[in-house]
Scaffold this motif. Structure first.
Motif, short mmCIF file in Angstrom:
data_model
loop_
_atom_site.label_atom_id
_atom_site.label_comp_id
_atom_site.label_asym_id
_atom_site.label_seq_id
_atom_site.Cartn_x
_atom_site.Cartn_y
_atom_site.Cartn_z
N GLU A 1 84.09 101.40 65.99
CA GLU A 1 83.03 102.40 66.04
C GLU A 1 82.32 102.51 64.69
N LEU A 2 81.01 102.38 64.72
CA LEU A 2 80.18 102.60 63.54
C LEU A 2 79.61 104.01 63.59
N GLY A 3 79.82 104.79 62.54
CA GLY A 3 79.36 106.17 62.53
C GLY A 3 77.85 106.26 62.39
N THR A 4 77.26 107.18 63.14
CA THR A 4 75.80 107.37 63.12
C THR A 4 75.46 108.84 62.90
N VAL A 5 75.48 109.65 63.95
CA VAL A 5 75.09 111.05 63.86
C VAL A 5 76.26 111.93 64.30
N SER A 6 76.13 113.23 64.13
CA SER A 6 77.20 114.15 64.50
C SER A 6 77.38 114.18 66.02
#
Length: 371
Positions: A300-305
């Motif tokens: 998983e690549l973090g993006t938004v909340s």
């Protein structure tokens, strides 16, 4: 690796904007490497009437007993970074292919979703909740039923955030944050027009991927699946979601072979119940009966909340069901939704490639690759 540390991306490379470009890059990379490659069409057509295909390629030792299976685009709107990471791995590994590990790449698991910048497929189905839908009747997600009308309003204007936040705050007060998060994201099978719908049948794309894996992993005994996603975690970071119960033998193996600080277990300790079988990476074990060891990691690549992600999904869902995706009035909604899965940010892209490279190289090394 933690948050973004790389500088601005150099050179002309940027992540693809369209499914067609993703597919062209994957075909070019696999053909340039001389890999066994195949294209598998689905019945649904793309937004311009084009044929949509799921692509597959194999690298390394074709008869090896150990294998790494890499999936890209299970959620269509997340497939652009996954495609870029996969193409980079093809180019990197084909220079000196592994001699004792089989690597299978499956590109564009949800081609309709990629072509339309949607998480769901052409039937509004989340393919990561759809495995073996013909063979099982999942328990109803009663929590989702309490949230459906707030998540998927049918008004004549795009929904505002306040109406959803008011409902979720009330339910958090009553049941807790974990209950609300599970109600929204674990998948549901009662509202075909809703979010995270698992479908009424096994979808065509799910069956196509099963056929690909049946053929290309025939005879393997040990498999590691790396399913490439975005949206979970802090912006520019990466997380490895594992279904291995904490302190189990599989958990120890994963922690020994990957950055333990990035691993997040999604199964409770000492559990005796199997993980939910709607997940495609887990379910594919069913079609490889020779595999006595089957481990999975969701990259998983973090993006938004989480809150912003749900608000984006909700607004985009309204456009598709009650508006018109071709109407310029809704362009900002669709673009914000896309950027919640694939940010339009060169530094994020460069970090994503670096995180993906490390994870996939670790996966190959974990399976004992000799190159």
């Amino acid at each position: 690796m933690g948050s973004i540390t790389a500088g601005p991306a150099t050179g002309p490379f940027r992540f693809p904007l369209t499914y067609d470009e993703c597919r062209a890059r994957f075909r070019r990379s696999t053909q340039a490497a001389g890999l066994p490659w195949s294209a598998h069409p689905i019945a649904a057509r793309g937004p311009h009437g084009q044929q949509l295909t799921i692509e597959a390629a194999t690298l390394g030792a074709p008869s090896a007993a150990r294998a790494v299976l890499v999936l890209a685009g299970v959620h269509g709107d997340e497939g652009f970074s996954s495609s870029a990471i996969m193409c980079a791995a093809v180019g990197r590994w084909s220079v000196a292919p592994p001699t004792d590990v089989r690597v299978v790449f499956v590109h564009g698991v949800n081609p309709w979703g990629m072509a339309n910048w949607r998480r769901q497929n052409e039937s509004n189905v989340d393919l990561n909740r759809n495995w073996d839908r013909d063979g099982r009747d999942p328990e109803p997600n009663r929590g989702y039923a309490e949230l459906h009308h707030a998540l998927c309003p049918d008004g004549v204007e795009p929904p505002d955030a306040d109406s959803l936040l008011a409902v979720t705050r009330r339910l958090i007060d009553e049941h807790g944050y974990g209950w609300v998060k599970a109600a929204v994201t674990e998948g549901q099978y009662t509202h075909p027009d809703g979010l995270y719908y698992g479908g009424a049948r096994t979808e065509e794309s799910t069956r196509v991927v099963a056929d690909i894996v049946t053929e290309r992993l025939a005879g393997v005994r040990e498999v590691l699946v790396v399913d490439l996603h975005t949206g979970h975690g802090e912006f520019g970071t990466y997380t490895l979601l594992s279904v291995a119960p904490p302190e189990s033998a599989d958990d120890a193996w994963i922690r020994a072979n990957f950055d333990a600080s990035r691993i997040e277990n999604t199964t409770e300790p000492d559990t005796t119940s199997p993980p939910k079988r709607g997940q495609i990476a887990l379910g594919l074990h069913d079609v490889v009966p020779t595999a006595t060891t089957w481990r999975t990691l969701t990259f998983e690549l973090g993006t938004v909340s989480d809150t912003r992600m749900i608000l984006n999904e909700r607004a985009e869902h309204w456009v598709w069901h009650h508006g018109d995706p071709a109407d310029p009035a809704y362009a900002d909604i669709l673009w914000e939704h896309r950027c919640g899965s694939t940010p339009d940010d060169p530094a994020w892209e460069q970090a994503a490639l670096a995180h993906g490279e490390r994870t996939l190289d670790d996966a190959l090394a974990a399976m004992g690759s000799v190159r």
